[in-house]
Design a protein around this motif. Structure first.
Motif, PDB file in Angstrom:
ATOM      1  N   THR A  97     -49.616 -37.455   6.923  1.00  0.00           N
ATOM      2  CA  THR A  97     -48.690 -37.910   7.950  1.00  0.00           C
ATOM      3  C   THR A  97     -49.458 -38.520   9.119  1.00  0.00           C
ATOM      4  O   THR A  97     -50.688 -38.567   9.124  1.00  0.00           O
ATOM      5  CB  THR A  97     -47.831 -36.732   8.446  1.00  0.00           C
ATOM      6  OG1 THR A  97     -48.694 -35.692   8.950  1.00  0.00           O
ATOM      7  CG2 THR A  97     -46.981 -36.168   7.318  1.00  0.00           C
ATOM      8  N   LYS A  98     -48.717 -38.973  10.122  1.00  0.00           N
ATOM      9  CA  LYS A  98     -49.353 -39.526  11.307  1.00  0.00           C
ATOM     10  C   LYS A  98     -50.135 -38.445  12.035  1.00  0.00           C
ATOM     11  O   LYS A  98     -49.834 -37.257  11.924  1.00  0.00           O
ATOM     12  CB  LYS A  98     -48.290 -40.127  12.232  1.00  0.00           C
ATOM     13  CG  LYS A  98     -47.576 -41.336  11.634  1.00  0.00           C
ATOM     14  CD  LYS A  98     -46.565 -41.905  12.620  1.00  0.00           C
ATOM     15  CE  LYS A  98     -45.871 -43.125  12.032  1.00  0.00           C
ATOM     16  NZ  LYS A  98     -44.863 -43.692  12.973  1.00  0.00           N
ATOM     17  N   SER A  99     -51.103 -38.876  12.811  1.00  0.00           N
ATOM     18  CA  SER A  99     -52.053 -37.927  13.394  1.00  0.00           C
ATOM     19  C   SER A  99     -51.388 -36.919  14.325  1.00  0.00           C
ATOM     20  O   SER A  99     -51.820 -35.775  14.418  1.00  0.00           O
ATOM     21  CB  SER A  99     -53.150 -38.686  14.148  1.00  0.00           C
ATOM     22  OG  SER A  99     -52.582 -39.500  15.171  1.00  0.00           O
ATOM     23  N   GLY A 100     -50.335 -37.310  15.036  1.00  0.00           N
ATOM     24  CA  GLY A 100     -49.730 -36.404  16.003  1.00  0.00           C
ATOM     25  C   GLY A 100     -48.502 -35.673  15.515  1.00  0.00           C
ATOM     26  O   GLY A 100     -47.899 -34.903  16.276  1.00  0.00           O
ATOM     27  N   TRP A 101     -48.133 -35.858  14.251  1.00  0.00           N
ATOM     28  CA  TRP A 101     -46.882 -35.252  13.770  1.00  0.00           C
ATOM     29  C   TRP A 101     -46.976 -33.736  13.704  1.00  0.00           C
ATOM     30  O   TRP A 101     -46.063 -33.026  14.128  1.00  0.00           O
ATOM     31  CB  TRP A 101     -46.531 -35.801  12.396  1.00  0.00           C
ATOM     32  CG  TRP A 101     -45.342 -35.119  11.782  1.00  0.00           C
ATOM     33  CD1 TRP A 101     -44.029 -35.381  12.032  1.00  0.00           C
ATOM     34  CD2 TRP A 101     -45.363 -34.038  10.835  1.00  0.00           C
ATOM     35  NE1 TRP A 101     -43.228 -34.541  11.305  1.00  0.00           N
ATOM     36  CE2 TRP A 101     -44.015 -33.705  10.558  1.00  0.00           C
ATOM     37  CE3 TRP A 101     -46.385 -33.338  10.195  1.00  0.00           C
ATOM     38  CZ2 TRP A 101     -43.675 -32.694   9.663  1.00  0.00           C
ATOM     39  CZ3 TRP A 101     -46.044 -32.325   9.315  1.00  0.00           C
ATOM     40  CH2 TRP A 101     -44.703 -32.018   9.050  1.00  0.00           C
ATOM     41  N   SER A 104     -46.492 -31.905  16.963  1.00  0.00           N
ATOM     42  CA  SER A 104     -45.278 -32.209  17.706  1.00  0.00           C
ATOM     43  C   SER A 104     -44.239 -31.121  17.440  1.00  0.00           C
ATOM     44  O   SER A 104     -44.390 -30.294  16.541  1.00  0.00           O
ATOM     45  CB  SER A 104     -44.729 -33.579  17.294  1.00  0.00           C
ATOM     46  OG  SER A 104     -44.337 -33.567  15.924  1.00  0.00           O
ATOM     47  N   ARG A 243     -57.337 -33.786  15.162  1.00  0.00           N
ATOM     48  CA  ARG A 243     -57.008 -35.110  14.614  1.00  0.00           C
ATOM     49  C   ARG A 243     -56.116 -35.894  15.563  1.00  0.00           C
ATOM     50  O   ARG A 243     -56.294 -37.105  15.752  1.00  0.00           O
ATOM     51  CB  ARG A 243     -56.325 -34.939  13.264  1.00  0.00           C
ATOM     52  CG  ARG A 243     -55.997 -36.238  12.539  1.00  0.00           C
ATOM     53  CD  ARG A 243     -55.639 -35.946  11.100  1.00  0.00           C
ATOM     54  NE  ARG A 243     -55.146 -37.122  10.417  1.00  0.00           N
ATOM     55  CZ  ARG A 243     -53.884 -37.308  10.038  1.00  0.00           C
ATOM     56  NH1 ARG A 243     -52.998 -36.349  10.266  1.00  0.00           N
ATOM     57  NH2 ARG A 243     -53.515 -38.401   9.417  1.00  0.00           N
ATOM     58  N   ALA A 244     -55.160 -35.217  16.193  1.00  0.00           N
ATOM     59  CA  ALA A 244     -54.276 -35.892  17.133  1.00  0.00           C
ATOM     60  C   ALA A 244     -55.020 -36.352  18.378  1.00  0.00           C
ATOM     61  O   ALA A 244     -54.690 -37.405  18.951  1.00  0.00           O
ATOM     62  CB  ALA A 244     -53.122 -34.964  17.516  1.00  0.00           C
ATOM     63  N   ALA A 249     -60.828 -38.219  13.538  1.00  0.00           N
ATOM     64  CA  ALA A 249     -59.709 -39.082  13.145  1.00  0.00           C
ATOM     65  C   ALA A 249     -59.745 -39.471  11.678  1.00  0.00           C
ATOM     66  O   ALA A 249     -58.740 -39.918  11.129  1.00  0.00           O
ATOM     67  CB  ALA A 249     -59.704 -40.350  14.010  1.00  0.00           C
TER      68      ALA A 249
END
Length: 370
Positions: A97-101, A104, A243-244, A249
């Motif tokens: 998934t996206k780095s900040g998911w 969140s 990672r976020a 990264a």
């Protein structure tokens, strides 16, 4: 019960923070630029899942986890192996998934099972409920199976109402009791409140250096223990935080391997400064171990690549080589399934690559890069 971020002696923490920041940056760059980076990332999921179980006091062999993931178990899977595979799948989910998911509110809710009710309601609108099966023509009203299922549903609803009256779950604004919850959960353990406190700490470390912030949220998770049945989720969320923040990264960092190298007395010390230093040292140890693993994989890839010279473009050797680089061990059935060849041909392929055998048994053979 609470957890606060207080002023700590930076003169004591700065050397460990500097080492961790430097090692993580070096590892991130190597994974991004090295040809074996993808294989290292996939292998790291297996090693970190097994190490997470080790930290929790359970032993799961990486070889069994690999075979269980491929549905090629040589024996009945244990409860610990099932949990390790759940950790493995959760890591893959977060990494995809996206780095900040994952850090969140929506990501934490999905991973912990405390998702937003509005989102769950929206998801329910898109999927027809079981009760409407007759309306869409899946079951006829005079179907005996439909009548039996209706009786089972009525019995479950009656049992649920009885439990609600006995426990008084609906009074006082507490969450309704679900059948079976008392078997696996402590009703006095307020997971939502503990998780809310941890999320407050997560938001409060955004201005700190990534490694120090990761150390704080790991220590807060260990102290608050938000999840009764998913304590392993904390290390996964800490990796997602790194990672976020962009510190690592290129992949989902697995620091459980580093935690294994830190004595338990330091990880579980009553002194928070000792625990923070232990975590920072664990990050450095995991990053150093990762760089050694990348060097080992790069050397093995170079040796195997030489054996591909002069091969036809339709050869299955490149596929076998990538499989060997992305798994801690491989077996003949795994190679046959991936390369779409027979098991006899798979044995020939592994023999041509010259990979070392790790089992040494005739009944069951496996190969890997050690």
């Amino acid at each position: 019960m609470g957890y606060t971020i207080e002023n700590l002696p930076l003169q004591t923490l700065l050397p460990a923070i500097g080492r961790a920041e430097d090692q993580l940056a070096r590892l991130d760059e190597q994974v991004r630029r090295n040809p074996v980076g993808e294989g290292f990332v996939e292998r790291g999921h297996f090693f970190d899942a097994a190490a997470s179980m080790w930290i929790g006091g359970e032993l799961v062999h990486v070889e069994d986890l690999v075979l269980h993931d491929e549905r090629m178990d040589v024996r009945a899977p244990t409860h610990e192996l099932t949990i390790a595979h759940r950790i493995l799948r959760a890591r893959r989910r977060v990494a995809g998934t996206k780095s900040g998911w994952a850090v969140s509110d929506a990501g934490i809710g999905a991973l912990t099972g405390y998702a937003d009710p509005d989102e769950e309601a929206g998801a329910g609108e898109r999927m027809p409920p079981i009760e409407q099966a007759a309306d869409v023509g899946l079951m006829a009203e005079d179907d005996p199976l439909a009548r039996e299922l209706a009786n089972v549903d009525a019995l479950l609803k009656q049992s649920q109402r009885l439990l609600d009256r006995v426990s008084g779950a609906k009074s006082g604004g507490r969450q309704e009791l679900v059948v079976g919850d008392l078997v696996v959960r402590d009703p006095d353990w307020d997971e939502k409140d503990r998780l809310t406190q941890w999320k407050h700490i997560l938001r409060g470390v955004e201005d700190l250096p990534p490694t120090l912030g990761a150390a704080f949220i790991w220590d807060a998770w260990e102290s608050l223990e938000p999840m009764q049945r998913q304590h392993w989720l904390g290390t996964l969320l800490v990796s997602a935080h790194l990672r976020a923040r962009g510190k690592v990264a290129s992949h989902l960092f697995g620091f459980n391997v580093g935690l294994k190298a830190v004595p338990r007395e330091r990880r579980r010390s009553v002194n928070r400064l000792t625990r923070l230093l232990a975590f920072l040292d664990a990050m450095s140890a995991a990053a150093e171990s990762g760089m050694k693993e990348i060097a080992r994989l790069a050397q093995a890839r170079e040796q195997m690549t030489r054996r591909l010279n002069g091969r036809r473009s339709s050869s299955s050797l490149p596929t076998t080589m990538e499989l060997v680089l992305s798994r801690p061990i491989v077996s003949a059935p795994m190679i046959a399934k991936t390369a779409r060849v027979t098991q006899r041909a798979a044995l020939n392929l592994i023999g041509e690559l010259g990979v070392r055998e790790v089992t040494g048994r005739e009944r069951y053979r496996a190969w890997g890069i050690l």
